[in-house]
Design a protein around this motif. Structure first.
Motif, PDB file in Angstrom:
ATOM      1  N   VAL A   1       0.844  -1.189   0.000  1.00 17.67           N
ATOM      2  CA  VAL A   1       0.000   0.000   0.000  1.00 17.67           C
ATOM      3  C   VAL A   1       0.882   1.242   0.000  1.00 17.67           C
ATOM      4  CG1 VAL A   1      -1.704   1.330   1.299  1.00 17.67           C
ATOM      5  CG2 VAL A   1      -1.894  -1.167   1.197  1.00 17.67           C
ATOM      6  N   VAL A   2       0.552   2.189  -0.892  1.00 15.85           N
ATOM      7  CA  VAL A   2       1.219   3.492  -0.879  1.00 15.85           C
ATOM      8  C   VAL A   2       0.160   4.547  -0.562  1.00 15.85           C
ATOM      9  CG1 VAL A   2       3.063   2.900  -2.483  1.00 15.85           C
ATOM     10  CG2 VAL A   2       0.917   3.813  -3.364  1.00 15.85           C
ATOM     11  N   THR A   3       0.590   5.582   0.143  1.00 17.64           N
ATOM     12  CA  THR A   3      -0.329   6.656   0.499  1.00 17.64           C
ATOM     13  C   THR A   3       0.054   7.918  -0.256  1.00 17.64           C
ATOM     14  OG1 THR A   3      -0.687   5.732   2.713  1.00 17.64           O
ATOM     15  CG2 THR A   3      -1.245   8.062   2.379  1.00 17.64           C
ATOM     16  N   LEU A   4      -0.880   8.396  -1.055  1.00 19.34           N
ATOM     17  CA  LEU A   4      -0.668   9.625  -1.807  1.00 19.34           C
ATOM     18  C   LEU A   4      -1.375  10.776  -1.092  1.00 19.34           C
ATOM     19  CD1 LEU A   4       0.212   7.574  -3.991  1.00 19.34           C
ATOM     20  CD2 LEU A   4      -0.886   9.070  -5.687  1.00 19.34           C
ATOM     21  N   SER A   5      -0.635  11.813  -0.819  1.00 18.07           N
ATOM     22  CA  SER A   5      -1.224  13.046  -0.290  1.00 18.07           C
ATOM     23  C   SER A   5      -1.577  13.914  -1.483  1.00 18.07           C
ATOM     24  CB  SER A   5      -0.231  13.766   0.621  1.00 18.07           C
ATOM     25  OG  SER A   5       0.130  12.939   1.716  1.00 18.07           O
ATOM     26  N   VAL A   6      -2.867  14.194  -1.646  1.00 18.16           N
ATOM     27  CA  VAL A   6      -3.323  14.931  -2.820  1.00 18.16           C
ATOM     28  C   VAL A   6      -4.167  16.131  -2.392  1.00 18.16           C
ATOM     29  CG1 VAL A   6      -3.341  12.805  -4.175  1.00 18.16           C
ATOM     30  CG2 VAL A   6      -5.461  13.613  -3.135  1.00 18.16           C
ATOM     31  N   GLU A   7      -4.280  17.049  -3.338  1.00 19.13           N
ATOM     32  CA  GLU A   7      -5.202  18.169  -3.182  1.00 19.13           C
ATOM     33  C   GLU A   7      -6.271  18.042  -4.252  1.00 19.13           C
ATOM     34  OE1 GLU A   7      -3.045  21.797  -3.385  1.00 19.13           O
ATOM     35  OE2 GLU A   7      -2.033  21.516  -1.461  1.00 19.13           O
ATOM     36  N   ARG A   8      -7.529  18.010  -3.807  1.00 19.91           N
ATOM     37  CA  ARG A   8      -8.647  17.914  -4.733  1.00 19.91           C
ATOM     38  C   ARG A   8      -9.566  19.102  -4.508  1.00 19.91           C
ATOM     39  NH1 ARG A   8     -11.631  12.394  -4.362  1.00 19.91           N
ATOM     40  NH2 ARG A   8      -9.592  11.765  -5.225  1.00 19.91           N
ATOM     41  N   ASP A   9      -9.667  19.931  -5.549  1.00 22.39           N
ATOM     42  CA  ASP A   9     -10.448  21.171  -5.441  1.00 22.39           C
ATOM     43  C   ASP A   9      -9.953  22.022  -4.275  1.00 22.39           C
ATOM     44  OD1 ASP A   9     -12.041  20.372  -7.608  1.00 22.39           O
ATOM     45  OD2 ASP A   9     -13.392  19.259  -6.281  1.00 22.39           O
ATOM     46  N   GLY A  10      -8.633  22.002  -4.049  1.00 25.26           N
ATOM     47  CA  GLY A  10      -8.030  22.817  -3.007  1.00 25.26           C
ATOM     48  C   GLY A  10      -8.038  22.200  -1.631  1.00 25.26           C
ATOM     49  N   ALA A  11      -8.719  21.060  -1.450  1.00 21.90           N
ATOM     50  CA  ALA A  11      -8.805  20.410  -0.135  1.00 21.90           C
ATOM     51  C   ALA A  11      -7.818  19.245  -0.065  1.00 21.90           C
ATOM     52  CB  ALA A  11     -10.218  19.903   0.120  1.00 21.90           C
ATOM     53  N   PRO A  12      -6.948  19.207   0.968  1.00 21.83           N
ATOM     54  CA  PRO A  12      -5.973  18.116   1.086  1.00 21.83           C
ATOM     55  C   PRO A  12      -6.611  16.836   1.619  1.00 21.83           C
ATOM     56  CG  PRO A  12      -5.722  19.635   2.908  1.00 21.83           C
ATOM     57  CD  PRO A  12      -6.767  20.223   2.026  1.00 21.83           C
ATOM     58  N   GLN A  13      -6.114  15.708   1.170  1.00 14.06           N
ATOM     59  CA  GLN A  13      -6.546  14.419   1.696  1.00 14.06           C
ATOM     60  C   GLN A  13      -5.493  13.369   1.389  1.00 14.06           C
ATOM     61  OE1 GLN A  13      -9.749  12.378  -0.707  1.00 14.06           O
ATOM     62  NE2 GLN A  13     -10.023  14.461  -1.499  1.00 14.06           N
ATOM     63  N   ASP A  14      -5.468  12.325   2.203  1.00 12.91           N
ATOM     64  CA  ASP A  14      -4.563  11.199   1.995  1.00 12.91           C
ATOM     65  C   ASP A  14      -5.351  10.030   1.423  1.00 12.91           C
ATOM     66  OD1 ASP A  14      -2.376  12.566   2.931  1.00 12.91           O
ATOM     67  OD2 ASP A  14      -2.592  11.845   4.993  1.00 12.91           O
ATOM     68  N   VAL A  15      -4.774   9.390   0.402  1.00  8.39           N
ATOM     69  CA  VAL A  15      -5.440   8.279  -0.267  1.00  8.39           C
ATOM     70  C   VAL A  15      -4.526   7.066  -0.235  1.00  8.39           C
ATOM     71  CG1 VAL A  15      -6.502   7.475  -2.406  1.00  8.39           C
ATOM     72  CG2 VAL A  15      -6.619   9.904  -1.803  1.00  8.39           C
ATOM     73  N   ALA A  16      -5.005   5.976   0.390  1.00  9.03           N
ATOM     74  CA  ALA A  16      -4.230   4.732   0.459  1.00  9.03           C
ATOM     75  C   ALA A  16      -4.591   3.849  -0.735  1.00  9.03           C
ATOM     76  CB  ALA A  16      -4.518   4.004   1.763  1.00  9.03           C
ATOM     77  N   ILE A  17      -3.567   3.398  -1.463  1.00  9.38           N
ATOM     78  CA  ILE A  17      -3.785   2.624  -2.685  1.00  9.38           C
ATOM     79  C   ILE A  17      -2.959   1.345  -2.619  1.00  9.38           C
ATOM     80  CG2 ILE A  17      -3.577   2.637  -5.197  1.00  9.38           C
ATOM     81  CD1 ILE A  17      -3.567   5.742  -4.970  1.00  9.38           C
ATOM     82  N   THR A  18      -3.610   0.226  -2.885  1.00 11.96           N
ATOM     83  CA  THR A  18      -2.907  -1.056  -2.945  1.00 11.96           C
ATOM     84  C   THR A  18      -2.363  -1.239  -4.354  1.00 11.96           C
ATOM     85  OG1 THR A  18      -4.383  -2.017  -1.292  1.00 11.96           O
ATOM     86  CG2 THR A  18      -3.081  -3.542  -2.625  1.00 11.96           C
ATOM     87  N   THR A  19      -1.061  -1.280  -4.484  1.00 13.74           N
ATOM     88  CA  THR A  19      -0.445  -1.352  -5.805  1.00 13.74           C
ATOM     89  C   THR A  19      -0.707  -2.694  -6.473  1.00 13.74           C
ATOM     90  OG1 THR A  19       1.641  -2.144  -4.866  1.00 13.74           O
ATOM     91  CG2 THR A  19       1.386   0.239  -5.129  1.00 13.74           C
ATOM     92  N   LYS A  20      -0.637  -2.683  -7.803  1.00  6.13           N
ATOM     93  CA  LYS A  20      -0.777  -3.897  -8.597  1.00  6.13           C
ATOM     94  C   LYS A  20       0.486  -4.090  -9.439  1.00  6.13           C
ATOM     95  CE  LYS A  20      -5.830  -3.889  -9.204  1.00  6.13           C
ATOM     96  NZ  LYS A  20      -6.932  -3.927 -10.211  1.00  6.13           N
ATOM     97  N   PRO A  21       0.797  -5.350  -9.799  1.00  3.27           N
ATOM     98  CA  PRO A  21       1.969  -5.566 -10.656  1.00  3.27           C
ATOM     99  C   PRO A  21       1.709  -5.053 -12.068  1.00  3.27           C
ATOM    100  CG  PRO A  21       0.798  -7.630 -10.278  1.00  3.27           C
ATOM    101  CD  PRO A  21       0.160  -6.615  -9.389  1.00  3.27           C
TER     102      PRO A  21
END
Length: 369
Positions: free
Chosen positions: A208-228
């Motif tokens: 799992v990698v966690t991306l810190s993103v801004e969406r419409d100016g609002a910050p949030q962390d998104v956890a994503i399970t990587t695939k090969p």
């Protein structure tokens, strides 16, 4: 009693005329068949594409009746002269057909290159898909050239990482959205797509990698399970495309339409922007042509069809041709058309060489020879 003269065992003339006729017919039929097969062969398409010299466009001039490059916001611009041409190649499209005769004639034309069609297009690619990819490359080239020119002028141009497309079957579906700005990966700040790719590649597929993103100016962390990755199970993927978003201090409108595409005009766009925003003329009043993909940092990359672009530049009267360093060997493999071939590795190289030649057309500058 009358005697009948003895008759020969056979008539020497019997069968002679038919034999001649058969031989004649055989020759005629063979000749006609050969001619017909040759005509058919010349008419049938072959699985090849041709690259031919295309038109050139002056980046300091107009395109469809309006300035190709226009500077907004009241920023000072300066008059210039001469021309800074970007060059093009006319290429057989993925749905186009090249006949045997066309391919044969092209093979003996030094200004035309014949290549297998699959060298240019993936199997099954349509003209619409090819055009869309070419348009996307042109859009990226416009952005990169503007950033490279402004940075060469000393401007600070901040860069952010933006989510492009999200694959429907990828790891990020329903988690990330197109337009999200990636600020960090697993807590490490990223400022370029390459940094983001390297951060994701540091984990093992399935982690799992966690991306810190801004969406419409609002910050949030998104956890994503990587695939090969489909082509390499050892490489992790999150199923998105990445692009750069720039905060431009100067707005440049690039009015090149959709009649051209691809990334190879970037270097000439950047030079024209630099020329417009600085006193004096980079060209020294001469017609300069060239090619080369460019990165936001000003690095000039190789392109295809350099020989065809040189031929097109020559036909338009160019005296100097700017060649990406990695294309020099190809550029030298034939007639230089009497043009000075200037080797460039980045935008600063190109600017320095043109400034030198503007002062003294006979000056020594980096060259392909």
């Amino acid at each position: 009693m009358s005697l009948t003269p003895p008759q020969p065992d056979h008539d020497p003339w019997i069968g002679f005329e038919p034999s001649v006729s058969r031989r004649y017919v055989t020759v005629v039929v063979a000749a006609v068949t050969t001619i017909l097969l040759t005509i058919v062969a010349f008419m049938l398409p072959v699985p090849y594409a041709t690259l031919q010299p295309g038109p050139v466009f002056d980046t300091l001039g107009e395109f469809n009746g309006e300035p190709m490059l226009a500077v907004e916001g009241g920023v000072a611009t300066y008059p210039t002269d001469g021309a800074l041409d970007f060059t093009t190649v006319s290429v057989t499209g993925p749905d186009g057909k090249v006949g045997f005769s066309e391919a044969l004639l092209a093979y003996f034309d030094s200004d035309v290159r014949v290549v297998p069609k699959d060298f240019l297009y993936p199997e099954g690619e349509t003209a619409e898909e090819s055009d869309a990819q070419s348009a996307a490359q042109l859009a990226s080239s416009k952005d990169n050239s503007t950033v490279a020119a402004l940075r060469a002028l000393g401007y600070e141009v901040p860069e952010q990482v933006e989510i492009g497309e999200v694959a429907e079957d990828g790891a990020s579906v329903d988690l990330l959205e197109s337009g999200d700005v990636v600020v960090a990966v697993d807590g490490s700040a990223v400022a370029t797509p390459q940094q983001a790719v390297e951060a994701v590649s540091a984990v093992t597929p399935g982690d799992v990698v966690t991306l810190s993103v801004e969406r419409d100016g609002a910050p949030q962390d998104v956890a994503i399970t990587t695939k090969p990755a489909a082509d390499d199970p050892e490489v992790p993927r999150i199923g998105v495309s990445l692009a750069s978003r720039f905060d431009l201090p100067v707005q440049i409108d690039n009015n090149v339409g959709d009649s051209v595409g691809g990334p190879s005009a970037g270097t000439m766009f950047a030079l024209a922007i630099y020329d417009l925003l600085t006193p004096g003329s980079l060209t020294g009043g001469r017609r300069i042509a060239g090619t080369g993909e460019i990165s936001p940092d000003g690095v000039v990359g190789p392109i295809g069809g350099v020989r065809q672009k040189m031929a097109g530049a020559n036909a338009d009267g160019a005296e100097v041709f700017l060649v990406p360093a990695d294309n020099c060997a190809e550029a030298e493999d034939g007639d230089d058309f009497g043009m000075t071939l200037v080797k460039i590795t980045d935008l600063d190289d190109a600017i320095a060489s043109l400034e030198t030649l503007a002062e003294d057309p006979d000056a020594k500058v980096p060259s392909c020879s």
